[in-house]
Design an enzyme around this catalytic site. Sequence first.
Site, PDB file in Angstrom:
ATOM      1  N   ARG A 110       0.527  -1.189   0.068  1.00 22.55           N
ATOM      2  CA  ARG A 110       0.169   0.065  -0.012  1.00 22.55           C
ATOM      3  C   ARG A 110       1.148   1.240   0.058  1.00 22.55           C
ATOM      4  O   ARG A 110       0.596   2.224  -0.717  1.00 22.55           O
ATOM      5  CB  ARG A 110      -1.111  -0.021   1.056  1.00 22.55           C
ATOM      6  CG  ARG A 110      -0.621   0.095   2.328  1.00 22.55           C
ATOM      7  CD  ARG A 110      -0.491   0.038   3.690  1.00 22.55           C
ATOM      8  NE  ARG A 110      -0.512  -0.435   4.612  1.00 22.55           N
ATOM      9  CZ  ARG A 110      -1.123   0.327   6.119  1.00 22.55           C
ATOM     10  NH1 ARG A 110      -1.408   1.337   5.826  1.00 22.55           N
ATOM     11  NH2 ARG A 110      -0.369  -0.446   7.030  1.00 22.55           N
ATOM     12  N   SER A 166      -4.012   5.468   5.281  1.00 21.77           N
ATOM     13  CA  SER A 166      -4.060   3.986   5.994  1.00 21.77           C
ATOM     14  C   SER A 166      -3.690   3.389   4.132  1.00 21.77           C
ATOM     15  O   SER A 166      -3.693   3.174   4.068  1.00 21.77           O
ATOM     16  CB  SER A 166      -5.037   3.527   6.123  1.00 21.77           C
ATOM     17  OG  SER A 166      -5.300   3.738   7.556  1.00 21.77           O
ATOM     18  N   GLU A 225     -18.499   4.781   0.728  1.00 24.89           N
ATOM     19  CA  GLU A 225     -18.248   4.436  -0.071  1.00 24.89           C
ATOM     20  C   GLU A 225     -18.869   3.948  -1.799  1.00 24.89           C
ATOM     21  O   GLU A 225     -18.011   4.046  -2.717  1.00 24.89           O
ATOM     22  CB  GLU A 225     -17.269   2.573   0.117  1.00 24.89           C
ATOM     23  CG  GLU A 225     -17.017   2.649   1.213  1.00 24.89           C
ATOM     24  CD  GLU A 225     -17.183   2.764   2.184  1.00 24.89           C
ATOM     25  OE1 GLU A 225     -18.308   3.100   2.733  1.00 24.89           O
ATOM     26  OE2 GLU A 225     -16.124   3.219   3.278  1.00 24.89           O
ATOM     27  N   PHE A 238     -13.908  -3.187   1.781  1.00 22.62           N
ATOM     28  CA  PHE A 238     -15.334  -1.976   0.884  1.00 22.62           C
ATOM     29  C   PHE A 238     -14.726  -1.729  -0.075  1.00 22.62           C
ATOM     30  O   PHE A 238     -16.148  -1.113  -0.707  1.00 22.62           O
ATOM     31  CB  PHE A 238     -15.520  -0.632   2.514  1.00 22.62           C
ATOM     32  CG  PHE A 238     -14.806  -0.705   3.465  1.00 22.62           C
ATOM     33  CD1 PHE A 238     -15.439  -1.891   4.173  1.00 22.62           C
ATOM     34  CD2 PHE A 238     -13.579  -0.476   3.960  1.00 22.62           C
ATOM     35  CE1 PHE A 238     -15.746  -1.705   5.192  1.00 22.62           C
ATOM     36  CE2 PHE A 238     -13.795  -0.904   5.762  1.00 22.62           C
ATOM     37  CZ  PHE A 238     -14.590  -1.221   6.252  1.00 22.62           C
ATOM     38  N   HIS A 252      -5.227  -3.544   2.514  1.00 23.27           N
ATOM     39  CA  HIS A 252      -5.653  -3.805   4.066  1.00 23.27           C
ATOM     40  C   HIS A 252      -6.685  -4.793   3.709  1.00 23.27           C
ATOM     41  O   HIS A 252      -7.588  -5.409   4.078  1.00 23.27           O
ATOM     42  CB  HIS A 252      -6.478  -3.194   4.470  1.00 23.27           C
ATOM     43  CG  HIS A 252      -5.916  -1.858   4.909  1.00 23.27           C
ATOM     44  ND1 HIS A 252      -5.244  -0.904   4.719  1.00 23.27           N
ATOM     45  CD2 HIS A 252      -5.285  -1.978   6.354  1.00 23.27           C
ATOM     46  CE1 HIS A 252      -4.715  -0.331   5.774  1.00 23.27           C
ATOM     47  NE2 HIS A 252      -4.514  -1.049   6.821  1.00 23.27           N
ATOM     48  N   ASP A 271      -7.344  -5.955  13.433  1.00 25.90           N
ATOM     49  CA  ASP A 271      -9.262  -5.443  13.226  1.00 25.90           C
ATOM     50  C   ASP A 271      -9.962  -6.841  13.291  1.00 25.90           C
ATOM     51  O   ASP A 271     -11.225  -6.377  12.966  1.00 25.90           O
ATOM     52  CB  ASP A 271      -9.193  -4.776  11.852  1.00 25.90           C
ATOM     53  CG  ASP A 271      -8.271  -3.260  11.967  1.00 25.90           C
ATOM     54  OD1 ASP A 271      -8.609  -2.978  13.580  1.00 25.90           O
ATOM     55  OD2 ASP A 271      -8.415  -2.976  11.309  1.00 25.90           O
ATOM     56  N   ARG A 289      -1.379  -4.598   4.082  1.00 34.06           N
ATOM     57  CA  ARG A 289      -1.582  -3.659   5.235  1.00 34.06           C
ATOM     58  C   ARG A 289       0.284  -3.941   5.628  1.00 34.06           C
ATOM     59  O   ARG A 289       0.531  -2.999   5.791  1.00 34.06           O
ATOM     60  CB  ARG A 289      -2.217  -3.782   6.326  1.00 34.06           C
ATOM     61  CG  ARG A 289      -1.936  -3.305   7.608  1.00 34.06           C
ATOM     62  CD  ARG A 289      -2.528  -3.188   8.572  1.00 34.06           C
ATOM     63  NE  ARG A 289      -2.150  -2.613   9.823  1.00 34.06           N
ATOM     64  CZ  ARG A 289      -2.618  -3.125  11.087  1.00 34.06           C
ATOM     65  NH1 ARG A 289      -1.905  -4.364  11.124  1.00 34.06           N
ATOM     66  NH2 ARG A 289      -1.794  -2.402  12.145  1.00 34.06           N
TER      67      ARG A 289
END
Lengths: 283, 311
Positions: free
Chosen positions: B5, B32, B53, B78, B104, B112, B162
């Site tokens: 990322r 992020s 989104e 998402f 992620h 998470d 991530r």
Amino acid sequence: MEADLPRSIHQLQQQAREVRRDILKMIAAAGSGHPGGSLSLVELLVALYFNILRVKPEDPRWPHRDRLVLSKGHAAPALYAVLAVRGFFPRSKLEGLRRLGSELQGHPDMNKVPGVDMSTGSLGQGLSVATGMALAARLDRADWRVYAILGDGECQEGQIWEAAMAAAHYRLGNLTAILDWNGLQIDGPTERVISLDPLAAKWEAFGWQVRRVDGHNFPEILEALDRKAAPADKPLMVIARTVKGKGVSFMENRSEWHGVAPSPQELEEALGDLENGAKEGAC
Amino acid sequence: MKATREAYGEALVELGRQDVRIVALDADLSKSTYSAKFAQQYPERFFNLGVAEANLIGVAAGLAACGKIPFASTFAVFATGRVYDQIRNSVAYPALNVKIAGSHSGITVGEDGASHQALEDLALMRALPNMTVLCPADAPEARKATLAAAAWPGPVYLRLGRSKVPQVIPEEVPFQIGKGILLRAGGDLTLISTGIMAGPALEAAEILRGRGLDPRVIHLHTVKPLDRELVVAAARETGAVITVEEHNIIGGLGGAVAEVLGEECPVPLGRVGVPDCFGQSGKPGELLEYYGLTAQHIAARAEGLLSKFRA
């Protein structure tokens, strides 16, 4: 603009009658489609394509054109009929609606139909796309405008309100949404299915300038959509009160005609209704 | 060690410098996804749509319809499942030039937990006509993938992670969408990986070499269009295939390879991945271990496959 534009109110009314006939004939020939919400949009689309939008039918992808997103894509027959009379493609093509191999899909396909700026059909998505288009125009410092046509039932989709927030946040004065407020959705009156009122207050609260018009009254529509009178730093919502099935007595205000084609006999009756309406000076 | 990322964010800045049509959008996760790097350099070409989104995808579609090259980023869960219909109808169907970056992805999101661990994003995106699906192995390859996505006409899904990962793909290897990379020659069986599993696949090959086997290792950074030629040749020449992905074994790389081999060259096939279950909280390393996405486990699966079919 072409020499014969803008059209007079009388000419627009004639055009609207012609478009209504085409809508009914093409849906009847296809044997399926959405007459109610197509007929409610006729004056709005005729006003837009003849007197408001800067478009070139001979160059449908002209980069400086105004864009129109028919977010309520099931009203495709109305859009097709107006694009055809405006010269984007021959009227004879209208017979192909919903037929295998035809460009005229049940819902608009931007890659198949000249003049269609966005493929739509799944409700709730067009205002977001129009917002993106308006941002693109701003990045290019271009003066073309973006128009999105929404259904009222469609405003039950959460994405509409996501887009409403974003368009206001980005102060998109080059974006106009038009709400076809015919009050009916497939399962009945919108107020009984999931109430939308107070619609104007909602859009105002979301940061839009709201204008209300009779969606079948050309002078009112043209005044509300006059580009010189658009707000500079906020998006404009024109809530157009309309009649679902407008112009055909047995379809008017009947949610049963949301997505059903008229039989040959009903078509004849409907076309007769339009003739009578013309004589009485209605529509 | 660097996360894919982060390389994405840097590549966006690079692209922004080269081409004014590049715009970036995010849904409140720009720090992020590293799209914030682009936002910092080119604020006028960056649009934060907030926690919305569906609108993110629609706005990207509108920008693309007017000639921009939008990169829309958020977490992979998402960016795909939550907005599947928006991608389907407003991006893929009209074939608009939208690049969707899902960061992620997979279980290496870690703590998470399942709600944030996209394990079906490859499957979802792969099933859409007109969609190209990229899943780079390391940071330098993520940079190349981002640049390639910008140059590619049409919708692209770019899967990013991530966690920091080591470089596995040699710098000089060219990145060509739809072309797999031979990481190790060998004739006894083939390990085919995508994404950050390229490293563990190579390590597994070393383990297997120690046990007297000579595995071929292929990395497919493009899950769609799949490099059929390379996959079929590997199956024909080595006679057995193990796929390795940080994704559900259904519908992703394993599914894609199984489809091709089932039609073209049926051979014994093992799919290493998350076995059709949701993830859970934990440290990324612990989760990789728990779900068997390690070199040791891949090697064991390979041996098991060979003993089952070549006994």
